[in-house]
Design a protein around this motif. Sequence first.
Motif, mmCIF file in Angstrom:
data_model
loop_
_atom_site.group_PDB
_atom_site.id
_atom_site.type_symbol
_atom_site.label_atom_id
_atom_site.label_comp_id
_atom_site.label_asym_id
_atom_site.label_seq_id
_atom_site.Cartn_x
_atom_site.Cartn_y
_atom_site.Cartn_z
ATOM 1 N N SER A 135 -53.913 74.309 9.792
ATOM 2 C CA SER A 135 -55.192 73.788 10.271
ATOM 3 C C SER A 135 -56.306 74.019 9.258
ATOM 4 C CB SER A 135 -55.560 74.418 11.617
ATOM 5 O OG SER A 135 -55.953 75.771 11.467
ATOM 6 N N LEU A 136 -56.251 75.137 8.540
ATOM 7 C CA LEU A 136 -57.265 75.405 7.515
ATOM 8 C C LEU A 136 -57.255 74.324 6.436
ATOM 9 C CD1 LEU A 136 -56.872 79.269 6.998
ATOM 10 C CD2 LEU A 136 -58.858 78.105 7.968
ATOM 11 N N ASN A 137 -56.064 73.955 5.989
ATOM 12 C CA ASN A 137 -55.951 72.934 4.951
ATOM 13 C C ASN A 137 -56.308 71.556 5.487
ATOM 14 O OD1 ASN A 137 -55.223 74.704 2.921
ATOM 15 N ND2 ASN A 137 -53.032 74.532 3.334
ATOM 16 N N THR A 138 -55.917 71.274 6.732
ATOM 17 C CA THR A 138 -56.247 69.981 7.334
ATOM 18 C C THR A 138 -57.756 69.817 7.482
ATOM 19 O OG1 THR A 138 -54.166 69.935 8.561
ATOM 20 C CG2 THR A 138 -55.932 68.516 9.360
ATOM 21 N N ASN A 197 -59.566 78.394 1.572
ATOM 22 C CA ASN A 197 -60.383 77.568 2.470
ATOM 23 C C ASN A 197 -60.818 78.304 3.737
ATOM 24 O OD1 ASN A 197 -60.056 75.384 0.740
ATOM 25 N ND2 ASN A 197 -58.232 74.638 1.811
ATOM 26 N N GLU A 198 -60.274 79.503 3.953
ATOM 27 C CA GLU A 198 -60.601 80.292 5.149
ATOM 28 C C GLU A 198 -62.121 80.535 5.182
ATOM 29 O OE1 GLU A 198 -61.961 83.724 6.814
ATOM 30 O OE2 GLU A 198 -61.171 84.052 4.790
ATOM 31 N N PRO A 199 -62.745 80.463 6.370
ATOM 32 C CA PRO A 199 -64.213 80.479 6.459
ATOM 33 C C PRO A 199 -64.913 81.602 5.714
ATOM 34 C CG PRO A 199 -63.257 79.997 8.607
ATOM 35 C CD PRO A 199 -62.110 80.307 7.693
ATOM 36 N N VAL A 200 -64.411 82.826 5.813
ATOM 37 C CA VAL A 200 -65.100 83.961 5.194
ATOM 38 C C VAL A 200 -65.009 83.896 3.668
ATOM 39 C CG1 VAL A 200 -65.217 86.474 5.030
ATOM 40 C CG2 VAL A 200 -64.698 85.399 7.226
ATOM 41 N N VAL A 201 -63.829 83.620 3.149
ATOM 42 C CA VAL A 201 -63.653 83.516 1.692
ATOM 43 C C VAL A 201 -64.427 82.319 1.157
ATOM 44 C CG1 VAL A 201 -61.985 83.147 -0.168
ATOM 45 C CG2 VAL A 201 -61.417 84.666 1.728
ATOM 46 N N ILE A 220 -64.254 83.007 16.377
ATOM 47 C CA ILE A 220 -64.295 81.864 17.305
ATOM 48 C C ILE A 220 -63.098 80.948 17.064
ATOM 49 C CG2 ILE A 220 -65.587 79.765 17.890
ATOM 50 C CD1 ILE A 220 -68.168 81.371 17.282
ATOM 51 N N GLN A 221 -62.789 80.725 15.795
ATOM 52 C CA GLN A 221 -61.642 79.905 15.419
ATOM 53 C C GLN A 221 -60.352 80.506 15.973
ATOM 54 O OE1 GLN A 221 -60.176 79.752 11.157
ATOM 55 N NE2 GLN A 221 -61.267 77.807 11.203
ATOM 56 N N PHE A 222 -60.202 81.815 15.813
ATOM 57 C CA PHE A 222 -59.013 82.502 16.317
ATOM 58 C C PHE A 222 -58.933 82.417 17.845
ATOM 59 C CE2 PHE A 222 -58.423 85.662 12.554
ATOM 60 C CZ PHE A 222 -57.676 84.711 11.886
ATOM 61 N N ALA A 223 -60.069 82.632 18.519
ATOM 62 C CA ALA A 223 -60.085 82.602 19.982
ATOM 63 C C ALA A 223 -59.687 81.223 20.500
ATOM 64 C CB ALA A 223 -61.467 82.997 20.500
ATOM 65 N N SER A 224 -60.200 80.174 19.853
ATOM 66 C CA SER A 224 -59.867 78.805 20.257
ATOM 67 C C SER A 224 -58.396 78.514 20.036
ATOM 68 C CB SER A 224 -60.723 77.805 19.466
ATOM 69 O OG SER A 224 -62.087 77.988 19.720
ATOM 70 N N LEU A 225 -57.885 78.952 18.900
ATOM 71 C CA LEU A 225 -56.480 78.725 18.587
ATOM 72 C C LEU A 225 -55.580 79.483 19.557
ATOM 73 C CD1 LEU A 225 -54.407 77.460 16.632
ATOM 74 C CD2 LEU A 225 -54.580 79.539 15.243
ATOM 75 N N LYS A 226 -55.941 80.730 19.836
ATOM 76 C CA LYS A 226 -55.129 81.544 20.743
ATOM 77 C C LYS A 226 -55.100 80.935 22.137
ATOM 78 C CE LYS A 226 -53.916 86.357 21.219
ATOM 79 N NZ LYS A 226 -54.152 87.683 20.665
ATOM 80 N N SER A 227 -56.243 80.407 22.584
ATOM 81 C CA SER A 227 -56.313 79.755 23.890
ATOM 82 C C SER A 227 -55.454 78.498 23.923
ATOM 83 C CB SER A 227 -57.773 79.398 24.203
ATOM 84 O OG SER A 227 -57.874 78.702 25.420
ATOM 85 N N ALA A 228 -55.497 77.739 22.827
ATOM 86 C CA ALA A 228 -54.736 76.487 22.758
ATOM 87 C C ALA A 228 -53.230 76.732 22.698
ATOM 88 C CB ALA A 228 -55.181 75.677 21.545
ATOM 89 N N LEU A 229 -52.833 77.843 22.070
ATOM 90 C CA LEU A 229 -51.408 78.117 21.864
ATOM 91 C C LEU A 229 -50.831 79.085 22.881
ATOM 92 C CD1 LEU A 229 -51.307 78.548 17.962
ATOM 93 C CD2 LEU A 229 -50.871 76.490 19.310
ATOM 94 N N ASP A 230 -51.635 79.474 23.863
ATOM 95 C CA ASP A 230 -51.225 80.491 24.825
ATOM 96 C C ASP A 230 -49.849 80.195 25.428
ATOM 97 O OD1 ASP A 230 -51.509 82.796 26.450
ATOM 98 O OD2 ASP A 230 -52.136 81.530 28.127
ATOM 99 N N LEU A 290 -62.980 67.554 5.760
ATOM 100 C CA LEU A 290 -64.351 67.776 5.308
ATOM 101 C C LEU A 290 -64.609 67.096 3.969
ATOM 102 C CD1 LEU A 290 -64.936 71.512 6.284
ATOM 103 C CD2 LEU A 290 -66.139 69.530 7.226
ATOM 104 N N ASN A 291 -63.661 67.224 3.052
ATOM 105 C CA ASN A 291 -63.790 66.607 1.736
ATOM 106 C C ASN A 291 -63.800 65.084 1.848
ATOM 107 O OD1 ASN A 291 -63.973 68.998 0.407
ATOM 108 N ND2 ASN A 291 -61.842 69.078 -0.247
#
Length: 202
Positions: free
Chosen positions: A190-193, A135-139, A164-174, A198-199
């Motif tokens: 979070s990827l699975n959620t 489910n990861e965006p690139v794959v 962008i996803q990583f940057a947001s997560l890193k900021s949130a979990l800092d 979406l489904n």
Amino acid sequence: MSKPESILDTLLLASKLQAKIGDFSRSEIQFFAYLSCLLSLYDGHTVFDWNCQFIKSDLGSPYSADIDSSMTLLLSNASIVETEKDFFKITEKGLKNLNFFRTQKQLSWRCVYLETSCKSLSILPHGVIKEALINEPVVSSARNSHINKNLLEDANPATKALYIQFASLKSALDGQYRSLIGPAVVWIESLNTNHTLLNHDN
């Protein structure tokens, strides 16, 4: 010719996966190699730093010719042996080779990402991790393409979305976690959620 990076990756993943799940498959090595690369990107490294390319396999999952080449080499020199059809284990020779490669200064920085990717198996079921990577965006975006181009190319909009996803997560979990395993598990879940939501919306 196999790269030292992918030889270390294959040996270390083989060692850790064997300790977690017993005999391992080529596809499991490929999945956790890709997860290790992604964790290094989360931590600020680049695809160029990682020096191991991935494409979308015919099954729609991440595949690295570098990892596959190293697996073939390690089988040929008995560092890894086949236990039954398509399942393998690392040997004493393989563990000795691993000790050599992991002490090489230019390679040793990779170990934390390889170890963390496998450590996630202590917290999350294997199926959950595999589903997350699919489910990861690139794959996920690559599944809609018939061309087996390199994953994680800078020009790929999905790669930009991943950063962008990583940057947001890193900021949130800092500051919330002392090691990478916490952010890794949060990101995988979070990827699975997000995929489930979406489904559901569709």
